[in-house]
Structure formats: C-alpha cells, structure tokens
Design an enzyme around this catalytic site. Structure first.
Site, PDB file in Angstrom:
ATOM      1  N   GLU A   9      25.511   4.302 -13.302  1.00 49.72           N
ATOM      2  CA  GLU A   9      25.398   3.598 -12.015  1.00 49.72           C
ATOM      3  C   GLU A   9      26.529   4.057 -11.111  1.00 49.72           C
ATOM      4  OE1 GLU A   9      24.995  -0.641 -11.690  1.00 49.72           O
ATOM      5  OE2 GLU A   9      23.906  -0.763 -13.586  1.00 49.72           O
ATOM      6  N   GLU A  44      26.553  -3.600 -18.609  1.00 53.12           N
ATOM      7  CA  GLU A  44      27.871  -4.127 -18.225  1.00 53.12           C
ATOM      8  C   GLU A  44      28.285  -5.291 -19.119  1.00 53.12           C
ATOM      9  OE1 GLU A  44      27.984  -2.800 -13.562  1.00 53.12           O
ATOM     10  OE2 GLU A  44      27.471  -4.872 -13.953  1.00 53.12           O
TER      11      GLU A  44
HETATM   12  C1  BG6 Z   1      25.883  -3.481 -11.229  1.00 48.40           C
HETATM   13  C2  BG6 Z   1      24.616  -3.992 -11.870  1.00 48.40           C
HETATM   14  O1  BG6 Z   1      26.884  -4.395 -11.423  1.00 48.40           O
HETATM   15  O2  BG6 Z   1      25.895  -3.291  -9.858  1.00 48.40           O
HETATM   16  C3  BG6 Z   1      23.353  -3.793 -11.063  1.00 48.40           C
HETATM   17  O3  BG6 Z   1      24.459  -3.420 -13.142  1.00 48.40           O
HETATM   18  C4  BG6 Z   1      23.661  -4.066  -9.617  1.00 48.40           C
HETATM   19  O4  BG6 Z   1      22.357  -4.628 -11.586  1.00 48.40           O
HETATM   20  C5  BG6 Z   1      24.693  -3.059  -9.149  1.00 48.40           C
HETATM   21  O5  BG6 Z   1      22.547  -4.073  -8.784  1.00 48.40           O
HETATM   22  C6  BG6 Z   1      25.014  -3.146  -7.677  1.00 48.40           C
HETATM   23  O6  BG6 Z   1      25.391  -4.440  -7.380  1.00 48.40           O
HETATM   24  P1  BG6 Z   1      24.708  -5.292  -6.219  1.00 48.40           P
HETATM   25  O7  BG6 Z   1      25.251  -6.632  -6.405  1.00 48.40           O
HETATM   26  O8  BG6 Z   1      25.101  -4.640  -4.958  1.00 48.40           O
HETATM   27  O9  BG6 Z   1      23.241  -5.218  -6.466  1.00 48.40           O
END
Ligand code: BG6
Length: 473
Positions: free
Chosen positions: A367, A175
């Site tokens: 993701e 990101e």
């Molecule tokens: C993304 C990141 O922004 O979102 C991850 O690359 C992160 O590292 C994921 O865990 C989910 O976000 P969160 O804050 O719910 O863990």
C-alpha cells in the site's frame, strides 16, 4: 535527467491494492453476513450503528462485486503483473463461527481469480482486511476472545484448500499493528476503546499473532506453494530534536510498531515487550501451544507506507497530528496531503532499509498512495482527471524504492493503494480518492458508477512497461 531504470529487477511485481469492504458493495448478496464495516458509516472516528444505514457508502462501494471483470480488464490494460485484494470473511463464513463455508462466497472469488488468470495477473490475497464478521464482534467481543483463533484458522484453511493452488502470495491480517489503535475496525472488539485495558488489547494482539502463525502452518500443510506474509502499517519516526530524550521516545515508538514484525519473523516476543508487560503488571495468557505456533514465521514481510511522523519526549509539544490510524507528532519539515498526512518519499527508503536490516526477509510494499480530491474534466472530448499531484507523489516514492533496491534491500513488489477509487477506511468518504481510475460516485451516494481513466493511468502503465525506467529522479 537520471532515472532508476536498472534498480528494479526482472520479475518485480507491479500492481494495485484494494480491500473487499471498500469496493465490493453487495453487502447482503451471495449469502454474505454483516461485517464490522457494515455498521461504520463514518469510518473510524464516527459512532457505529446498530445495523446497516443507507449513508454507509460501503454497502454499495463501487459495485465491484458486479463489475470486477471490467475493473480487472482496466488493471490489465495498465500492465499490472499483480493485484492485491482481500476476501471478505463474512462472504465465506457469514457469522464467522459456522462449521461449513458459504459456497456462493467461495464461488465469487473463483470467478475473480479466473479473470486475473485470464490476464496473467498474479493474485496477492489478504485473508482479513478490517472486515471481521459482525457476529464475532457482538458475540465474542472480537479478538479479545481466544476462540477467534480457531474460527480464523478454519477460515484460512478453507481458503488455502480452495485457492491454494491458484494463489501464491497470502497476507494474514491487514496492518496487524493497528489493532490497539482501532480495536473495533481492526480487531472486531465491540467494547468501546476507552473502556479497554492494555491487558485486554495485548491479549487480543496475542490471539491475532497466534492465529497468523497458525495460518502459516496450515498453508505449509495444505498449500505447499503458498508464501505467507505478515502485513504491518509502517510509520517511520524521526526525533523532533536531536536530544537523547527525543531519540529515546523514537525508540519506544518504534518498539511499539516493530513488535509485530519482530514476532512474525523471529517467532518469539522480544525483550523490550516483556519489559513493558512486567512494568505494566500485565500477565498474558500464553499457552505452550501458542509458543509453539508462533515459531511458524513468515516467508516475507509486507507493509503499507503513506507518511512518517516525529516524536518527542516533551509533553508540551506532544500534540498528535492527523494521520493514518496511529498518527504522531507533526514534522515541521514536511508538507501534508489535504487530509493532513505528511508526505515523505525518503521515509519509504528509510523504512525499507530498516525492515531489511532488522528482519532479512523479502519485502513487499502493498500500500502506498495519495488520497486527494479529484476533479473530473473534459480533455479533447474525453472525461478524465489531470492528477499531476498523484503522479508526483507516486513517482517520488517509487524513485526511493529504486534507491532502496540499490542499497541492497530485497523488494519483491509494489501495489499502489486504491488503484481504482474506493471508500476510505478512516473517513468512509469517496471523495478521498487514490485511484488511477475515477469512479463516478460521490460522498452523498449519487453518481453513475461509470469508470474513467485518470492521467495517472497512462503514467503508471508506462512505469510498468519500462520496469521503472520512466521514473524521474
Ligand atoms: C490503510 C488501510 O491504513 O490505509 C486501507 O489498510 C486504507 O484500508 C488506506 O484505505 C488509506 O487510508 P484511508 O483512510 O485514506 O482510506
């Protein structure tokens, strides 16, 4: 009942994604140095601490450092054909600026790759995922300092030399567009955010973009079979009203986010960004070598997708909602997760089309997922989580991936975020769970660390087995 069976091509990569700092634990073992995450016990919002404190769940994580073989066997049981993980920079270069790497750190990832190979799982490696060595933050103020480019290049070269024959897919920075929003976590920038100028942030961004391009060049030299991608946080943005002013506000928000992909795929800064610099009176330090480096463009574009936002030109309505690092104006037409992240499967199809139309590079969704509070229950004497809400979220998003494939978008794979429960990046909680596998550890640090299959475990296994044929449109 219709399905998207035919949309997913043969060889489509199915799997899950994690990051070292959120699951490995063993923060001080195997010669590892501290990373910025080791002093962020409350995630992005909370204050950083002087050193590691016991409340920081990441210090132990889910103990994946010692249980990786068991975890990878579970991924294999679901039929994963790919697994995205990150290498902890401070395991390889504990301070970040050494000349020689830490062999024990490299050996750990050799063992992890051995396990993946054993199960025929294609690795997808993030070189830097929010875990800059703390020493680089404290001594150099992270990516504000040009010297980080050289340190990162050495680190990336070390990885390509060691693992280049075993790993085909590489991501340079997780990101990368989050740096200006979360400077300490994303860019190892120790100066508090409210004291940083736009000039400093854009200069740090420039250093990362050059480092990313240099890593791509190095990969081509030392690991010719490697494919290098950038990784961006996607945030499709809707106008709050149909007014031209709101549409323009969307264009500006889009520009701020798409800039990073534009540079990675085109090798030059776009005109709209040069205009921003001119109008803000910012002169970046960009050398002739930097310009040359930037022409090493990526082989593919990867991205995270969790939610969309709205945008408005009306200052009265411009209150920020909750969301993934950058957030935005809440969209009144969409529901939200327990953490206020708005749920929008169609947004994934839109962003896939936008990125494909704009960049014409293969796309990898690395993701996507739902953070939720799960309840461990007993069903027929077996401990599990009945996570129908997660199944619905993932199903609906994957159906939209199928639609994008039918639209002609080149999508090469999908890795669901946090395929095993891990520590949240934004809030540092364990109760914000994304996994197909429940890990018995709570926000207070208690728990046995035992693993349990959730209902979604079998559901995802079936999606993979049928190459998307079991999805419900
Ligand atoms: C993304 C990141 O922004 O979102 C991850 O690359 C992160 O590292 C994921 O865990 C989910 O976000 P969160 O804050 O719910 O863990």
């Amino acid at each position: 009942m219709s399905t998207t069976t035919t949309a997913f091509p043969d060889g489509f990569l199915w799997g899950g994604a994690t990051a070292a700092n959120q699951l490995e634990g063993a923060y001080d073992q195997g010669g590892k140095g501290l990373s910025v995450q080791d002093v962020m016990p409350q995630g992005i919002a909370g204050p950083r601490t002087a050193g590691p404190v016991a409340e920081n769940l990441k210090l132990i994580g889910i103990d994946h450092y010692h249980r990786y073989a068991e975890d990878i066997a579970l991924f294999a049981e679901m039929g994963f054909t790919t697994y995205r993980f990150s290498i902890a920079w401070s395991r390889i270069f504990p301070r970040g600026d050494e000349d020689e790497p830490n062999e024990e750190g490299l050996a750990f990832y050799d063992r992890l790759l051995d396990e993946l190979e054993k199960h025929g799982i294609e690795p997808l490696v993030t070189i830097s995922h929010y875990e800059t060595p703390l020493h680089l933050a404290e001594t150099y103020d992270g990516w504000t300092d040009r010297r980080l480019i050289g340190f990162y290049e050495r680190y990336a070269r070390t990885l390509f030399e060691r693992f280049g024959s075993r790993v085909k897919y590489w991501l340079t920075f997780n990101e990368i567009n989050s740096l200006v929003h979360a400077p300490f976590m994303s860019g190892g920038i120790d100066t508090p955010k409210d004291e940083l100028t736009a000039q400093q942030l854009f200069q740090a961004m420039h250093h990362e973009l050059v480092a990313s391009a240099r890593a791509t060049r190095v990969a081509r030299e030392v690991a010719p079979n490697a494919l290098v991608g950038c990784m961006v946080l996607s945030m499709p943005t809707y106008p709050l009203t149909p007014s031209p002013a709101d549409a323009l506000a969307v264009m500006e928000a889009d520009h701020a986010n798409l800039l990073y992909g534009d540079v990675h795929t085109r090798g030059v800064y776009p005109g709209y960004f040069l205009r921003t610099l001119r109008e803000q009176g910012i002169e970046l330090d960009i050398t002739a070598q930097d310009r040359e480096d930037l022409t090493n463009t990526v082989d593919f574009v990867s991205f995270s997708y969790y939610m969309s936002v709205a945008e408005t030109a009306d200052p009265e309505l411009k209150k920020a909602g909750q969301g993934n690092i950058m957030g935005g104006v809440p969209n009144p037409t969409l529901p939200a997760s327990e953490w206020g992240w708005q749920i929008d499967p169609v947004g994934l199809r839109l962003v896939l089309n936008q990125f494909w139309d704009r960049w014409q590079k293969p796309l990898f969704i690395v993701e996507n997922g739902l953070g939720a509070k799960d309840q461990l229950v007993e069903v027929d004497g077996v401990k599990t989580v009945v996570d129908d809400y997660r199944i619905a979220y993932l199903n609906d998003h994957l159906v939209q991936v199928g639609e994008a494939l039918l639209d002609g978008v080149d999508v090469i794979g999908y890795t669901s975020w946090g395929c095993i429960d891990l520590v949240s990046a934004s809030t540092a909680q364990l109760s914000k769970r994304y996994g197909f596998i429940y890990v018995d550890r709570d926000d207070d640090g208690s728990g046995t660390l035992e693993r349990y299959k959730k209902k979604s475990f079998d559901w995802y296994a079936e999606v993979i087995r049928t190459n998307g044929g079991s999805l419900q449109a």
